[in-house]
Design a protein around this motif. Sequence first.
Motif, PDB file in Angstrom:
ATOM      1  N   GLN A  80       0.848  -1.357   0.476  1.00 13.60           N
ATOM      2  CA  GLN A  80      -0.111   0.072   0.229  1.00 13.60           C
ATOM      3  C   GLN A  80       1.119   1.617  -0.026  1.00 13.60           C
ATOM      4  O   GLN A  80       0.444   2.088  -1.122  1.00 13.60           O
ATOM      5  N   ALA A  81       2.135   0.965   1.040  1.00 12.91           N
ATOM      6  CA  ALA A  81       2.603   2.724   0.871  1.00 12.91           C
ATOM      7  C   ALA A  81       3.297   2.944  -0.195  1.00 12.91           C
ATOM      8  O   ALA A  81       3.324   3.720  -1.127  1.00 12.91           O
ATOM      9  N   SER A  82       3.569   1.440  -1.451  1.00 11.46           N
ATOM     10  CA  SER A  82       4.348   1.808  -2.162  1.00 11.46           C
ATOM     11  C   SER A  82       3.595   2.024  -3.629  1.00 11.46           C
ATOM     12  O   SER A  82       3.564   3.522  -4.281  1.00 11.46           O
ATOM     13  N   ALA A  83       1.945   2.145  -4.103  1.00 15.55           N
ATOM     14  CA  ALA A  83       1.319   2.758  -4.407  1.00 15.55           C
ATOM     15  C   ALA A  83       0.786   3.893  -3.928  1.00 15.55           C
ATOM     16  O   ALA A  83       0.304   4.697  -4.663  1.00 15.55           O
ATOM     17  N   ASP A  84       0.898   3.929  -2.799  1.00 16.97           N
ATOM     18  CA  ASP A  84       0.641   5.376  -2.122  1.00 16.97           C
ATOM     19  C   ASP A  84       1.719   6.618  -2.439  1.00 16.97           C
ATOM     20  O   ASP A  84       1.508   7.472  -2.973  1.00 16.97           O
ATOM     21  N   LEU A  85       3.314   6.049  -2.312  1.00 21.57           N
ATOM     22  CA  LEU A  85       3.848   6.730  -3.808  1.00 21.57           C
ATOM     23  C   LEU A  85       3.871   6.917  -4.918  1.00 21.57           C
ATOM     24  O   LEU A  85       5.069   7.309  -5.355  1.00 21.57           O
ATOM     25  N   GLY A  86       3.067   6.454  -5.394  1.00 18.88           N
ATOM     26  CA  GLY A  86       2.984   6.478  -6.752  1.00 18.88           C
ATOM     27  C   GLY A  86       3.462   5.652  -7.975  1.00 18.88           C
ATOM     28  O   GLY A  86       3.671   5.363  -9.105  1.00 18.88           O
ATOM     29  N   ALA A  87       3.460   4.217  -7.229  1.00 15.09           N
ATOM     30  CA  ALA A  87       3.586   3.431  -7.857  1.00 15.09           C
ATOM     31  C   ALA A  87       2.805   2.313  -8.973  1.00 15.09           C
ATOM     32  O   ALA A  87       2.022   2.342  -7.688  1.00 15.09           O
ATOM     33  N   PRO A  98       0.975  -0.980 -10.102  1.00 20.37           N
ATOM     34  CA  PRO A  98       0.645  -2.799  -9.835  1.00 20.37           C
ATOM     35  C   PRO A  98       2.370  -3.425 -10.045  1.00 20.37           C
ATOM     36  O   PRO A  98       3.370  -3.694  -9.826  1.00 20.37           O
ATOM     37  N   GLN A 132       5.207  -1.458 -10.848  1.00 21.38           N
ATOM     38  CA  GLN A 132       6.230  -0.904 -10.361  1.00 21.38           C
ATOM     39  C   GLN A 132       6.515  -1.490  -8.788  1.00 21.38           C
ATOM     40  O   GLN A 132       7.880  -1.540  -8.103  1.00 21.38           O
ATOM     41  N   THR A 133       5.271  -1.750  -7.756  1.00 20.98           N
ATOM     42  CA  THR A 133       5.532  -1.870  -6.708  1.00 20.98           C
ATOM     43  C   THR A 133       5.904  -3.431  -6.830  1.00 20.98           C
ATOM     44  O   THR A 133       7.044  -3.933  -6.087  1.00 20.98           O
ATOM     45  N   ALA A 170       9.187  -3.811  -7.555  1.00 19.66           N
ATOM     46  CA  ALA A 170      10.080  -2.404  -6.278  1.00 19.66           C
ATOM     47  C   ALA A 170      10.097  -3.438  -4.837  1.00 19.66           C
ATOM     48  O   ALA A 170      11.085  -2.887  -4.091  1.00 19.66           O
ATOM     49  N   TYR A 207      -1.794   5.091  -6.816  1.00 20.81           N
ATOM     50  CA  TYR A 207      -0.819   6.004  -7.231  1.00 20.81           C
ATOM     51  C   TYR A 207      -1.651   6.759  -8.487  1.00 20.81           C
ATOM     52  O   TYR A 207      -0.654   7.454  -8.450  1.00 20.81           O
ATOM     53  N   ASN A 240      -0.052  11.300  -0.374  1.00 26.36           N
ATOM     54  CA  ASN A 240       0.452  10.586   0.305  1.00 26.36           C
ATOM     55  C   ASN A 240      -0.005  10.796   1.713  1.00 26.36           C
ATOM     56  O   ASN A 240      -0.497  11.585   2.697  1.00 26.36           O
ATOM     57  N   PHE A 245       1.979   5.516   7.309  1.00 30.61           N
ATOM     58  CA  PHE A 245       1.656   4.622   8.150  1.00 30.61           C
ATOM     59  C   PHE A 245       1.782   4.758   9.102  1.00 30.61           C
ATOM     60  O   PHE A 245       2.305   4.872   9.593  1.00 30.61           O
ATOM     61  N   PHE A 270      10.353   0.206   4.081  1.00 31.43           N
ATOM     62  CA  PHE A 270      10.952  -0.857   2.836  1.00 31.43           C
ATOM     63  C   PHE A 270      11.852  -1.350   3.553  1.00 31.43           C
ATOM     64  O   PHE A 270      13.172  -0.677   3.667  1.00 31.43           O
ATOM     65  N   TYR A 274      12.404   7.137  -2.942  1.00 30.06           N
ATOM     66  CA  TYR A 274      10.559   5.514  -3.750  1.00 30.06           C
ATOM     67  C   TYR A 274      10.323   5.951  -4.472  1.00 30.06           C
ATOM     68  O   TYR A 274       9.922   6.220  -5.879  1.00 30.06           O
ATOM     69  N   MET A 330       9.838   6.251  -8.198  1.00 26.61           N
ATOM     70  CA  MET A 330       9.053   5.685  -9.630  1.00 26.61           C
ATOM     71  C   MET A 330       8.161   6.787 -10.293  1.00 26.61           C
ATOM     72  O   MET A 330       7.167   5.803 -11.101  1.00 26.61           O
TER      73      MET A 330
END
Lengths: 320, 417
Positions: A223-230, A232, A234-235, A238, B74, B79, B82, B88, B99, B103
Amino acid sequence: MNEAVHAPMAGPGPRRQRGPGDVVSTFFYRRRRLYLWLLLAPPLLWFGVVFIGALLALVWQSTYTFNDFTMQVTPDLTFANYRALLADTNLDIVIRTVAMAIAVTIACGFIGFPIAYYMARYTRGAARGLFYVGVMLPMWASYIVKAYAWTMILSKGGLLYWVVDRIGLRSALDGLLTLPVIGGSSLSTSNLGRFLVFTYAWLPFMILPMNAAIERVPANLLQASADLGARPSQTFRAVLLPLAFPGVVAGSIFTFSLTLGDYIIPQLVGPPGLVIGTMVNLQQGSVGNLPMAAAFTAVPIVIISIYLWIARRLGAFDAL
Amino acid sequence: MSIAVELRDVSRYFGDVRAVDRVSLAIEDGEFFSMLGPSGSGKTTCLRLIGGFELPTDGRIFLHGEDASDRPPYERDVNTVFQDYALFPHLSVLDNVAYGLRMKGIGYATRRREATAALEQVALGGLGDRHPGQLSGGQRQRVALARALVNRPRVLLLDEPLGALDLKLREQMQVELKGLQRRLGITFIYVTHDQGEALSMSDRVAVFNHGRVEQVDRPRELYTRPRTTFVAGFVGTANVLTGEVAARILSTAGAIGAVARAVSIRPEQVTFGAPGPGQLGVSGQVVDVQFHGPTSRFEINAAGVRLVVTIANRGAGSDAGSDTGRPRLGDIVELAWSPEAMIELRSSEEADPGAGASAGAGTPGAGPAATAGAAPGAPIDTATDPRDATRGGGNDPAPSGPRQSTGRRPLPIDEPS
């Protein structure tokens, strides 16, 4: 009695009688190190003597001399066996086996990952149990029986040909089998057929470690990855794949080394010609050239070591 | 000012559970907006709806005027920090912060420079090469903050970001967060169950209860003018008098024609001693005394109802250390308060009928104190731990806590002079 139990603060509760078990427990409770060593001694002995010892003995034997005339093994140390490995026919065997192992591992990875991912992320309770049983069920059946069953499935007039005929893809299959390397006169005598059987047989060994690794990736990282704009994809690249990579490596070591060492499936399915497993079988069984068999056995060990070293360099174990 | 985030009749159901139930909110650009409530009140689900991790069952969500209801995370210009940071573990601190830029396809040199600057902004300049596992909780929290801020979002969502930190660090981070928000001018949407945190940092606070918003207001108004029994009890400690008992106390206390269904009186508005001119008063027996440092908390049993009174302890050199002149356990005392101290409340629609009471939260930093002091049916309740608040109905027997009322009879109430 009842009153004594229910009344709070009515003095100390009833005590258990101290028996011999308590004496032993107390003895070990105060001697943690001794306890630990007692627990570890049997497995360490097994691991040290039977496992490592046998392996060293094997490598040692691979340097013994085999006399072609007398068929006798003498403990004269030589590298002739390893030199023989590099001879064209033997190198062919190594390359053929390694190529098959790589292909099977990649196929297991691609087929296994979605299954492992679905099991780890989307199933709960009974559904997850069903998946585990489904993945492991084939492992409960006899391996030889399954291998023979596959020869029937893949032979001309077998189940697979019947299905292919029905859906009208026979010409496509025949075309596929005319290709060099993977082809053959029928599926059951082609490398393609052997590849299918290997992939079937080792898939659970790929799914289970990957499933365990994916389960350990916290959902909020995705979720954090998606939140940062990645997106699916890319998530996946990465975050998910790097974190699940130890499981992928563990699974691929299983499928890779199992394929490298197997000598049953190559005898039943696929083209004639030796692979490492059948060669070892031949050398130590029919020929009695134990040193050469040992030298062939060393090949998978070296290859897996190199593979692990590369995986480590790629950072596969950083997240452990 | 324009609206940064707007929720229109947003609901989110999980099966039969209405986690968020027809919530409408409009959060202004540059605002520090808190969503306060006990656990299970829907505040975190609401935040996740704004972040895109949940999609609404019903209603629309607008981000800067655009309908974002169905957009994945995304594709939203927000932002999130959490609750457990979600750093990560396989990336260095610097790579964690970079990060979002990676992206977006921003070049190595640029994103490295920006990430370094963001780390310096949260006072972690030298730690870029470490891995998250090597950092303390407070440092991880800052990394999570830097990782979100480096993307220059227009809205930053914070999900109980200070929950895992110890008290001192939490207070320090509160100051820093507020300063950061003021400096950057970004909209902060902050989820917390800590009413002290919400009051001290926010421009406005929305109080959640059972998936619904009970009140949205500035902190001062929220405290001084709570509109429902739940808000009165959850934000600070309140003596909430409801129904029959309210009428009884208020009539005996001299409030003429008191017909309010529920009123709230803050403990610090009540004083010991005979009521002065125009004041109201009751008498009762002291059943509990707690020392809380800057204040002392007294629980008084008046006509079968527990009232909480807090009195400031004066500083060193005076009688802070001694109890001289203070009521003691078992004393019979008179209480007095002004009519203005009484705030009329509506009862929360979803409050259990029969419990007739709301939960109360302690003063910031007071720690767990008395819980559920009222006798069954007596609608004054002063649960202290906000997490217990949903369960802190008046009929719950307190599992522990300094209850000493057993056997004491309520005392007759003095007629006001």
